[in-house]
Design an enzyme around this catalytic site. Structure first.
Site, PDB file in Angstrom:
ATOM      1  N   CYS A  92     -20.768  -4.968  -7.745  1.00 48.74           N
ATOM      2  CA  CYS A  92     -20.304  -4.507  -6.439  1.00 48.74           C
ATOM      3  C   CYS A  92     -19.344  -3.312  -6.543  1.00 48.74           C
ATOM      4  CB  CYS A  92     -19.717  -5.690  -5.681  1.00 48.74           C
ATOM      5  SG  CYS A  92     -19.789  -5.473  -3.897  1.00 48.74           S
ATOM      6  N   ARG A 126     -21.961  -3.759   7.428  1.00 44.00           N
ATOM      7  CA  ARG A 126     -21.668  -4.488   6.208  1.00 44.00           C
ATOM      8  C   ARG A 126     -22.832  -5.414   5.855  1.00 44.00           C
ATOM      9  NH1 ARG A 126     -17.008  -4.288   3.647  1.00 44.00           N
ATOM     10  NH2 ARG A 126     -16.881  -5.894   2.056  1.00 44.00           N
ATOM     11  N   HIS A 190     -22.945 -11.095  -6.242  1.00 42.17           N
ATOM     12  CA  HIS A 190     -21.946 -12.082  -6.629  1.00 42.17           C
ATOM     13  C   HIS A 190     -22.686 -13.414  -6.722  1.00 42.17           C
ATOM     14  CE1 HIS A 190     -18.698  -9.273  -5.626  1.00 42.17           C
ATOM     15  NE2 HIS A 190     -19.353  -8.999  -4.512  1.00 42.17           N
TER      16      HIS A 190
HETATM   17  N1  GLN Z   1     -15.554  -1.823  -1.361  1.00 43.71           N
HETATM   18  C1  GLN Z   1     -16.937  -1.876  -1.702  1.00 43.71           C
HETATM   19  C2  GLN Z   1     -17.882  -1.976  -0.501  1.00 43.71           C
HETATM   20  O1  GLN Z   1     -17.541  -2.533   0.516  1.00 43.71           O
HETATM   21  C3  GLN Z   1     -17.172  -3.038  -2.664  1.00 43.71           C
HETATM   22  C4  GLN Z   1     -16.944  -4.379  -2.020  1.00 43.71           C
HETATM   23  C5  GLN Z   1     -17.001  -5.523  -3.003  1.00 43.71           C
HETATM   24  O2  GLN Z   1     -16.792  -5.343  -4.203  1.00 43.71           O
HETATM   25  N2  GLN Z   1     -17.237  -6.710  -2.503  1.00 43.71           N
HETATM   26  O3  GLN Z   1     -18.990  -1.490  -0.586  1.00 43.71           O
END
Ligand code: GLN
Length: 238
Positions: A92, A126, A190
């Site tokens: 990520c 998101r 994850h």
């Molecule tokens: N900040 C990054 C995004 O939102 C990674 C987020 C994360 O590692 N969960 O894309």
């Protein structure tokens, strides 16, 4: 062989959603093969040792992600390790950091580490939820299962290949998920990724230590049940 040295980069900045589990799985699966494994945790005020075998980075919030990138760039230890052929596995925020650039907290472009030919920016919405993806057949790793939570979208340049094609979820945002080149591999998953996908853990271990003997089925029983349960929950049962 001297002990397999696993280096967990910046747990103080990059360790969301239990990504530390990736480290525990690598350590366990190495030991089950009779390989000694030695874990080094490097906080962001410490130098990155360049002589590790496998380096790991987890996810992180936008600001820690930018800070971690600046520190790793200034430190240089990770770059030296990758030049030497060390294995890099990043999740990520860590995945985005490996690239040429990524979108910062205000969507401003931030220069990445330049270790993988990818570019990330911020997507319209998101991506949150379960993800399932079919791995590049070259890598002979079973179906990936994981959990994603990121705003970033990622495009892959000619110097890298997609790790997988999504059958559920967003991943890179263009039907692909993750990327790899040589022994540098990143993913949005994850779960933690290597807990849910022991095949991916074994790929990384084999890159560092050579071909591995298979494990007795009972050693993989919990992982098998977890995979089955997660895949069945999204109608992708094996
Ligand atoms: N900040 C990054 C995004 O939102 C990674 C987020 C994360 O590692 N969960 O894309």
């Amino acid at each position: 062989m001297r002990p397999l040295r696993l280096v967990w980069i910046y747990p103080d900045l990059l360790s969301t959603y239990g990504d530390r589990g990736n480290l525990l799985v690598l350590e366990r699966r190495a030991r089950l093969r009779g390989l000694q494994a030695e874990v080094t945790e490097v906080n962001s005020d410490q130098p990155v040792p360049p002589d590790g075998h496998i380096y790991l980075m987890g996810g992180g919030e936008d600001l820690p992600q930018t800070l971690a990138t600046r520190r790793l760039q200034a430190d240089g230890g990770l770059h030296e390790a990758v030049r030497r052929g060390a294995v890099m596995f990043a999740v990520c925020a860590g995945y985005q950091m490996l690239g040429v650039e990524f979108g910062g907290a205000e969507d401003q472009p931030v220069a990445g580490l330049g270790l993988l030919d990818i570019r990330s920016g911020r997507g319209e919405c998101r991506a949150v939820g379960e993800i399932v993806a079919e791995v590049d057949p070259e890598l002979t790793v079973p179906l990936l299962t994981g959990f994603e939570n990121h705003q970033g979208v990622t495009s892959i340049g000619p110097g890298a290949r997609p790790l997988a094609r999504t059958t559920l979820g967003t991943g890179n945002g263009d039907g692909t998920e993750g990327a790899y080149a040589g022994h540098v591999l990143g993913t949005y998953l994850h779960g933690p990724a290597l807990v849910r996908n022991p095949g991916l853990a074994d790929l990384l271990l084999s890159w560092a230590a050579g071909p591995l003997p298979p494990l007795p089925p009972q050693a993989d029983e919990l992982a098998r049940r977890l995979r089955e349960e997660r895949l069945r929950a999204v109608g992708a049962g094996q």
